[in-house]
Scaffold this motif. Structure first.
Motif, PDB file in Angstrom:
ATOM      1  N   VAL A 110      50.600  49.099  42.519  1.00 17.20           N
ATOM      2  CA  VAL A 110      50.214  48.652  41.182  1.00 17.20           C
ATOM      3  C   VAL A 110      51.436  48.593  40.277  1.00 17.20           C
ATOM      4  CG1 VAL A 110      48.891  49.268  39.115  1.00 17.20           C
ATOM      5  CG2 VAL A 110      47.835  49.466  41.385  1.00 17.20           C
ATOM      6  N   ASN A 115      46.278  43.030  34.385  1.00 20.42           N
ATOM      7  CA  ASN A 115      45.337  43.826  35.177  1.00 20.42           C
ATOM      8  C   ASN A 115      44.508  42.941  36.095  1.00 20.42           C
ATOM      9  OD1 ASN A 115      46.331  45.899  33.643  1.00 20.42           O
ATOM     10  ND2 ASN A 115      44.330  46.736  33.078  1.00 20.42           N
ATOM     11  N   ILE A 135      46.701  41.829  38.994  1.00 19.43           N
ATOM     12  CA  ILE A 135      46.899  42.925  39.940  1.00 19.43           C
ATOM     13  C   ILE A 135      45.649  43.113  40.796  1.00 19.43           C
ATOM     14  CG2 ILE A 135      47.276  45.418  40.159  1.00 19.43           C
ATOM     15  CD1 ILE A 135      48.944  45.246  37.580  1.00 19.43           C
ATOM     16  N   ALA A 136      44.492  43.036  40.141  1.00 20.59           N
ATOM     17  CA  ALA A 136      43.222  43.195  40.860  1.00 20.59           C
ATOM     18  C   ALA A 136      43.069  42.128  41.945  1.00 20.59           C
ATOM     19  CB  ALA A 136      42.057  43.135  39.878  1.00 20.59           C
ATOM     20  N   GLU A 140      38.937  45.256  38.398  1.00 14.14           N
ATOM     21  CA  GLU A 140      39.803  45.515  37.240  1.00 14.14           C
ATOM     22  C   GLU A 140      39.659  46.954  36.755  1.00 14.14           C
ATOM     23  OE1 GLU A 140      40.383  42.717  34.071  1.00 14.14           O
ATOM     24  OE2 GLU A 140      39.428  41.110  35.240  1.00 14.14           O
ATOM     25  N   VAL A 173      41.927  49.050  38.815  1.00 15.98           N
ATOM     26  CA  VAL A 173      43.319  48.867  38.399  1.00 15.98           C
ATOM     27  C   VAL A 173      43.603  49.686  37.140  1.00 15.98           C
ATOM     28  CG1 VAL A 173      44.992  47.189  37.496  1.00 15.98           C
ATOM     29  CG2 VAL A 173      43.555  46.592  39.460  1.00 15.98           C
TER      30      VAL A 173
END
Length: 217
Positions: free
Chosen positions: A156, A166, A169-170, A177, A180
């Motif tokens: 992350v 976010n 990244i998810a 989310e 994350v």
């Protein structure tokens, strides 16, 4: 030997008072919170303090912070921290100086009353007594906070360093989310980045990460 006890559990506090009294120690005061501990030590100037870590009002680390305050004021004051927890941040600070007259014991591992009394006397005479589990946990705490991140938290962090949101990244890590967000909050906590409106914790975390990567290519 003059002793001040600080323990918020009434039963345990009174039990310690009786136990030490039977061992011919003079318990001059017994406090139920950290503020009371500091006041009683100031009033009685004891030879030894026995204190819990988590005490009112917040039940986090008030007792240990009070002990640090007392040891800074009088480094010769003998102290035994008797707790169910190892509070890493302040325990490291406490143990980073002179450990003479210092003990850190875990309540659930005190199995023999005579050994406990002997330990108390040894610390009061200037000795050191550290529970093996306390030592193990503190040794596991590396000097670089990034070493405390889990592999997933590192994933992350790397994507945060790339500027991903976010949601981004998810998608990349096949996470929700909310997951994350949980990982990011864990990263902030482990890097000791407390919430402050004047700072962007996300930026600070990334700066810390990138500086480490630069130092360790």
């Amino acid at each position: 030997m003059r002793v001040v006890i600080a323990e918020d559990s009434v039963l345990l506090r009174e039990g310690l008072v009786q136990l030490l009294t039977l061992a011919d120690m003079d318990v001059v005061a017994a406090a139920g919170d950290a503020e009371g501990l500091v006041q009683e030590v100031t009033r009685h100037d004891p030879d030894l303090v026995i204190a819990d870590v988590r005490m009112p009002p917040d039940h986090t680390d008030e007792g240990l912070r009070a002990v640090l305050q007392l040891r800074r004021r009088d480094p010769t004051l003998a102290v035994v921290v008797l707790s169910a927890y190892v509070e890493e941040q302040y325990a490291v600070e406490l143990l980073s100086g002179d450990t003479a007259g210092l003990g850190y014991l875990l309540k659930e591992r005190v199995a023999d009353v005579e050994d406990f009394i002997d330990t108390i006397r040894r610390v009061a005479r200037g000795g050191t007594a550290l529970d093996a589990d306390v030592v193990s946990q503190l040794l596991a705490r590396r000097s670089d906070p990034l070493d405390r991140l889990t592999p997933r938290e590192r994933d992350v962090m790397a994507l945060m360093a790339e500027g991903r949101s976010n949601a981004g990244i998810a998608t990349e890590l096949f996470l929700s989310e909310s997951a994350v967000t949980k990982y990011i909050n864990g990263i902030f906590s482990k890097l000791d980045l407390t919430h402050d409106a004047a700072d962007n914790r996300r930026v600070l975390a990334v700066v810390r990460f990138l500086s480490t990567q630069k130092d360790n290519p």
